[in-house]
Design a protein around this motif. Structure first.
Motif, short mmCIF file in Angstrom:
data_model
loop_
_atom_site.label_atom_id
_atom_site.label_comp_id
_atom_site.label_asym_id
_atom_site.label_seq_id
_atom_site.Cartn_x
_atom_site.Cartn_y
_atom_site.Cartn_z
N LEU A 45 -6.88 148.82 101.38
CA LEU A 45 -8.20 149.03 100.78
C LEU A 45 -9.24 149.48 101.82
CD1 LEU A 45 -8.19 146.15 98.15
CD2 LEU A 45 -8.31 148.61 97.66
N PHE A 97 -4.49 140.19 98.29
CA PHE A 97 -5.26 141.44 98.22
C PHE A 97 -4.79 142.37 99.33
CE2 PHE A 97 -9.11 138.74 96.68
CZ PHE A 97 -8.61 138.71 95.39
N LEU A 103 -13.35 140.83 98.14
CA LEU A 103 -12.52 141.38 97.06
C LEU A 103 -12.34 140.39 95.91
CD1 LEU A 103 -9.88 142.98 99.45
CD2 LEU A 103 -11.76 144.15 98.28
N GLN A 104 -12.90 139.20 96.04
CA GLN A 104 -12.70 138.12 95.08
C GLN A 104 -13.91 137.98 94.14
OE1 GLN A 104 -10.80 136.37 93.26
NE2 GLN A 104 -9.74 135.07 94.77
N TYR A 105 -13.76 137.21 93.06
CA TYR A 105 -14.91 136.79 92.26
C TYR A 105 -15.83 135.90 93.10
CZ TYR A 105 -12.19 137.99 88.01
OH TYR A 105 -11.48 138.62 87.04
N PRO A 120 -7.56 135.10 91.08
CA PRO A 120 -6.23 135.50 91.56
C PRO A 120 -6.10 135.09 93.04
CG PRO A 120 -7.68 137.41 91.50
CD PRO A 120 -8.48 136.24 90.97
N ALA A 121 -4.88 135.19 93.57
CA ALA A 121 -4.61 134.77 94.95
C ALA A 121 -5.20 135.78 95.93
CB ALA A 121 -3.11 134.64 95.16
N ALA A 122 -6.21 135.33 96.69
CA ALA A 122 -6.93 136.24 97.60
C ALA A 122 -6.04 136.72 98.75
CB ALA A 122 -8.18 135.55 98.16
N ILE A 138 -14.26 144.47 104.49
CA ILE A 138 -12.92 144.11 104.03
C ILE A 138 -12.11 143.45 105.15
CG2 ILE A 138 -10.81 144.94 102.90
CD1 ILE A 138 -12.44 147.22 101.69
N ALA A 186 -7.69 143.72 92.77
CA ALA A 186 -8.71 142.78 93.23
C ALA A 186 -9.89 142.81 92.26
CB ALA A 186 -9.19 143.15 94.64
N GLY A 210 -12.57 140.08 103.83
CA GLY A 210 -11.75 140.55 102.71
C GLY A 210 -11.55 139.55 101.58
N PRO A 211 -11.04 138.35 101.88
CA PRO A 211 -10.78 137.41 100.78
C PRO A 211 -12.05 137.08 99.99
CG PRO A 211 -9.67 136.69 102.78
CD PRO A 211 -10.57 137.84 103.17
#
Lengths: 399, 399
Positions: B45, B40, A61-63, B35-37, A53, B243, A57-58
């Motif tokens: 987290l 997060f 935690l994203q698709y 969504p906007a990473a 993370i 997220a 992280g970006p």
């Protein structure tokens, strides 16, 4: 409001429902398919989560695209290449556990026929009951192929392949330390099997979650490593060698087959957990999974040997059981005419649980067997549990 | 080897495939549903992951029963009660993202008919394209119900319900800041809708991932809160408010319906990610999700307003678009006779991407619309992207 016809066969899975009963205090639980939780590498996974993370992280935690996190697929590729499965990463798809992989196999290969001849799925007999749960959505007929201590019996398989011809759409097998029987296929049987599926062009789901959990040196190579026909679809998983809680598994198949699995995945669940993938990737980056597997092997081997020793001393002579060379399970066979479902009642009264064997047969028509998971029980519980179970068996046989 | 018939309609999902193209440097990506990473809550987290594994490791990394981690379901119960959905936790099932929930809806309600009349699924027109991907596995016919700025048109819905009667097995709707249109249903339309589905007894999947992302005070209550018929099956998700990388979502439905979803889940994927559930549970335990949602709302509102301002100044007058009150999307309508697929070619040449609108129609027969995701692009990229897009539209209309 009407439910789809297929839901008429849906029912709570006996094994997963058992989790509820056996969580009572004092219960010795040989049921369930749980690995030993005390072996999960918690400290290392906390660190892997932090790096995943903090540093990624970006991404974590994203698709991402459906096929899965590329660095993890590269590490899987490298691990598989060492055991003879040398494929490009676009032949590797990450799934939410291998259960999802089996389910996708049904979606990709089985046509629903509500009348007339059903499509046929061949399985070992017995086999993992969850494969029936996954595939029955598509209403196939399951045909069991006889097995013995060496694994699947090729003559039995060929007889069914000849008999049913192109109605056979898919085969499901667990060649290593099988769930439920604990048995592993011999090298000779593997070769004979691969010849047959190449000859009859039958796609095969090779479910290999226990393959690495060998008690006697290096395990056999996967079927995928000796398959030249492209028929073998390999299902690998981190659930038993690391931890099931992330639901990270993978499918390896020829590109034209894997594409169908990938597109079906987009509809069914979009993608596996990015966070889970990145955490496992970071675990693999900073730790030696093989060394960890060695700890699991050693622990499970001790437990298997203790379970066998206890069954030898506590069970009556007319009760047979498997002496496993790996994995998590042993399989007990009561004398003909017995019903392990009746034995279970006596066992539950003494707070010991197992899984009734008929669950594992395609026609649920064999009643004198049951499955024991020795892997998740500590030695003192195996001793005590086997004593209770031995007494329950003796009481049952006296009736 | 033969594939199942249903796989003949499987193809790569255009939107998810676009992720590959638009990851090139310099691309401004209004496509995708990301969504906007940068929002997060990474630090929180990391801490939640640490606590989850350190304090609850043997649970967080292990299997659990299919319905999901109880403490998380209790927190979902509490959150839902605040918005008028007061249910016991055994009416809440955790799924691997809401995509899995939609897919299970197909398994539970749609019978496959390879000949004769197909089962019917009603959707808004347009609607989320992933619902087609999820449900087409079961070979239904999709019928689109007309919509306007107030949401679904009740008269249009009743006409189809009358026409198709019991062939209608399921309906799929997104009442809040819809994907792709950006529109939200009015209170009046919600009431009229609930009356109709009660009258015709049609089970409804209410997909509500964007509900909380309101730009103007409190959003509408979910349909589930005003439904007395038991027909509404609510799909909630942490993907857009926290997220997507954990793939943790939930289904809320009456027990007799939810049981079918739970048993179908056992076959399809066993259970969602325990680790993901425990991490989110610990995030909720130690943080204020509502305060975090407020940050997302504020950021997305600014981006939506900027996108609208730019579209007003950069797009020709004969191009229409939605001014969203929440969510992540706006929807652009070119003059009649245009094809946004041709526009996309010009747009991609200038390194700006959107999703072609025909993807979102049940019959893929409307060509002059496209979807823009403003939520994941920072202001300077929205400005630049809209300029590029405006120029591409003008060039296209000149042709």
């Amino acid at each position: 409001m009407t439910f789809a016809q297929r839901t008429s066969t849906l029912k709570p899975d006996e094994i997963r429902e058992m989790i509820k009963i056996t969580s009572q205090p004092g219960f010795i639980n040989f049921a369930g398919g749980l690995p030993a939780a005390e072996l999960f590498p918690g400290k290392e996974l906390i660190e892997a989560s932090r790096i995943a993370i903090e540093k990624y992280g970006p991404t974590a935690l994203q698709y991402h695209s459906t096929d899965g996190y590329i660095p993890l697929r590269e590490k899987i590729k490298a691990r598989m290449a060492k055991i003879g499965v040398d494929v490009p990463i676009d032949e590797i798809l990450i799934t939410s556990g291998s259960q999802q992989g089996i389910s996708l196999g049904g979606e990709v290969f089985i046509d629903e026929h509500v009348s007339g001849d059903r499509d046929i799925v061949l399985t070992e007999s017995p086999t993992y009951s969850g494969c029936f749960n996954a595939l029955k959505t598509y209403l196939p007929e399951f045909i069991g192929i006889p097995t013995d201590d060496e694994g699947i019996i090729p003559e039995g398989l060929e007889a069914e392949l000849k008999k049913y011809g192109s109605r056979v759409k898919l085969m499901y097998v667990i060649p290593d330390y099988q769930n439920p029987s604990g048995r592993a296929w011999s090298t000779e049987r593997r070769k004979a099997f691969i010849k047959l599926i190449a000859k009859y062009q039958v796609p095969v789901l090779e479910d290999a979650p226990y393959r690495e959990l060998s008690f006697r040196g290096e395990p056999n190579k996967p079927l995928k490593a000796i398959d030249e026909s492209g028929m073998v679809i390999h299902l690998g998983s981190f659930s038993k060698v690391l931890a099931p809680g992330f639901r990270i598994a993978y499918i390896i198949a020829k590109k034209d087959i894997l594409n169908k699995f990938t597109w079906a995945s987009q509809g069914a669940f979009l993608q596996s957990s990015t966070a889970g993938e990145v955490i496992i990737d970071q675990y693999l980056e900073h730790n030696d999974l093989d060394a960890h597997v060695e700890i699991i092997r050693k622990t499970y081997k001790e437990r298997a040997e203790l379970a066998v020793k206890m069954m030898e001393s506590e069970f009556p002579d007319n009760v047979q059981f498997c002496r496993p060379d790996g994995g998590m399970f042993t399989w007990v066979t009561l004398p003909e005419g017995c019903n392990s479902r009746d034995l279970l009642k006596l066992a539950l009264d003494t707070k010991v649980a197992f899984v009734v064997g008929d669950n594992f047969f395609p026609k649920a028509d064999v009643f004198n067997c049951f499955r024991i998971n020795f892997a998740s029980m500590k030695p003192e519980l195996i001793e005590e549990g086997m004593k209770r179970l031995g007494k329950a068996i003796k009481d049952y046989l006296k009736k």
